[in-house]
Design a protein around this motif. Structure first.
Motif, short mmCIF file in Angstrom:
data_model
loop_
_atom_site.label_atom_id
_atom_site.label_comp_id
_atom_site.label_asym_id
_atom_site.label_seq_id
_atom_site.Cartn_x
_atom_site.Cartn_y
_atom_site.Cartn_z
N THR A 181 0.84 -1.20 0.00
CA THR A 181 0.00 0.00 0.00
C THR A 181 0.87 1.25 0.00
OG1 THR A 181 -1.76 -1.15 1.21
CG2 THR A 181 -1.78 1.26 1.24
N TRP A 182 1.88 1.26 0.87
CA TRP A 182 2.82 2.39 0.94
C TRP A 182 3.66 2.49 -0.33
CZ3 TRP A 182 8.23 1.68 1.05
CH2 TRP A 182 8.97 2.86 1.22
N GLY A 185 1.16 3.42 -3.30
CA GLY A 185 0.40 4.64 -3.05
C GLY A 185 1.26 5.86 -2.84
N THR A 186 2.43 5.70 -2.18
CA THR A 186 3.27 6.85 -1.84
C THR A 186 4.51 6.96 -2.72
OG1 THR A 186 2.54 6.67 0.47
CG2 THR A 186 4.53 7.98 0.02
N ILE A 187 5.25 5.88 -2.85
CA ILE A 187 6.52 5.91 -3.58
C ILE A 187 6.31 5.95 -5.09
CG2 ILE A 187 8.72 4.75 -3.96
CD1 ILE A 187 8.33 5.94 -1.16
N LYS A 189 3.48 6.56 -6.66
CA LYS A 189 2.41 7.50 -7.05
C LYS A 189 1.29 6.81 -7.82
CE LYS A 189 4.96 10.75 -5.28
NZ LYS A 189 4.62 11.30 -3.95
N PRO A 191 -2.01 5.76 -6.42
CA PRO A 191 -2.90 5.65 -5.26
C PRO A 191 -4.02 4.62 -5.42
CG PRO A 191 -3.28 7.70 -6.48
CD PRO A 191 -2.03 7.10 -7.04
N GLY A 194 -2.53 1.28 -4.73
CA GLY A 194 -2.26 1.22 -3.30
C GLY A 194 -3.52 0.98 -2.50
N SER A 198 -4.57 -2.04 0.11
CA SER A 198 -5.11 -1.77 1.44
C SER A 198 -6.38 -2.56 1.69
CB SER A 198 -5.39 -0.27 1.58
OG SER A 198 -6.01 0.02 2.82
#
Length: 247
Positions: A181-182, A185-187, A189, A191, A194, A198
């Motif tokens: 998820t991280w 979603g974050t690294i 991009k 979402p 991600g 989740s």
């Protein structure tokens, strides 16, 4: 398959007292966590349900594996069923219709019994769509109960089954899915991807089912997650049984 069901029911009956005592102890968790919220509506009390969800994910699967796998350690269960020529389907579903159904019933009663009482006694509060949430909850809990049995059938040893169930239902949900998820979603991009990871977490599914608004994607993940994981473990069991028959 009827003979297998009768035999499994007899075997399971020898350990029912131990199983009931352990699940009743686990069932006291929501009562203890709700001591300071007695008199509050169900929606308010469910905000404190994290401890019960942790127990369902961390304690129940190893407990179920230990009960379902006891006779495997004696070298009596499973191998004779294969040697007798029973099909993988009959062997698997004789366990699901006995062990799995019992485990699901105990999980639902001990995990939800207090909250059902609270809802009738003090009202639902913000807890809406009751029937839909309960149906999704049963599917999610069935995934825990049934897949615990399937994992035990894969490894055929109670100690290994306990460890494997703990890793599957706790380590994977707490570490693997949050990592992806991280990552996406974050690294990376991404979402939406991600978010899918989740929603794959059974821990998140349980939390959303009882405390958060439910959308269509959540429903799909709950239903497909159950079907896909059940089919995956069944496929592995089927391969193992056929190899033993050939050997």
């Amino acid at each position: 398959m009827n003979r297998l069901i009768k035999a499994e029911s007899y075997r399971l009956g020898k350990h029912i007292s131990f199983l009931v005592i352990c699940t009743v102890i686990c069932g006291l968790i929501p009562v203890i966590t709700a001591i300071n919220y007695v008199g509050a509506d169900l929606g308010t009390q469910l905000q404190q349900s994290g401890m019960m969800i942790m127990a369902i994910m961390m304690l129940y699967p190893p407990l179920f594996a230990s009960v379902a796998g006891t006779l495997y350690d004696q070298g009596k269960l499973g191998y004779y069923e294969i040697m007798a020529g029973n099909s993988p389907f009959s062997i698997v579903f004789s366990k699901i219709l006995t062990d799995g159904i019992l485990f699901l019933a105990l999980t639902f009663v001990t995990g939800c019994g207090y909250y059902i009482f609270a809802g009738f006694r003090w009202g639902l509060g913000s807890f809406d769509h009751v029937v839909g949430r309960l149906l999704l909850l049963i599917v999610a809990l069935a995934r825990v109960a049934f897949c615990s049995v399937l994992i035990l059938l894969v490894v055929r040893k109670s100690k290994t089954g306990i460890v494997t169930c703990f890793m599957r239902f706790w380590i994977v949900d707490i570490m693997v899915f949050p990592f992806f998820t991280w990552l996406f979603g974050t690294i990376m991009k991404m979402p939406e991807l991600g978010l899918h990871f989740s929603y794959m977490s059974l821990t998140n599914q349980l939390m959303i089912i009882i405390t958060e608004p439910i959308d269509g994607m959540m429903i799909v993940h709950v239903l497909l997650g159950f079907v896909i994981e059940f089919a995956l473990w069944y496929f592995i069991i089927d391969l193992g049984i056929r190899k033993r028959k050939i050997a």
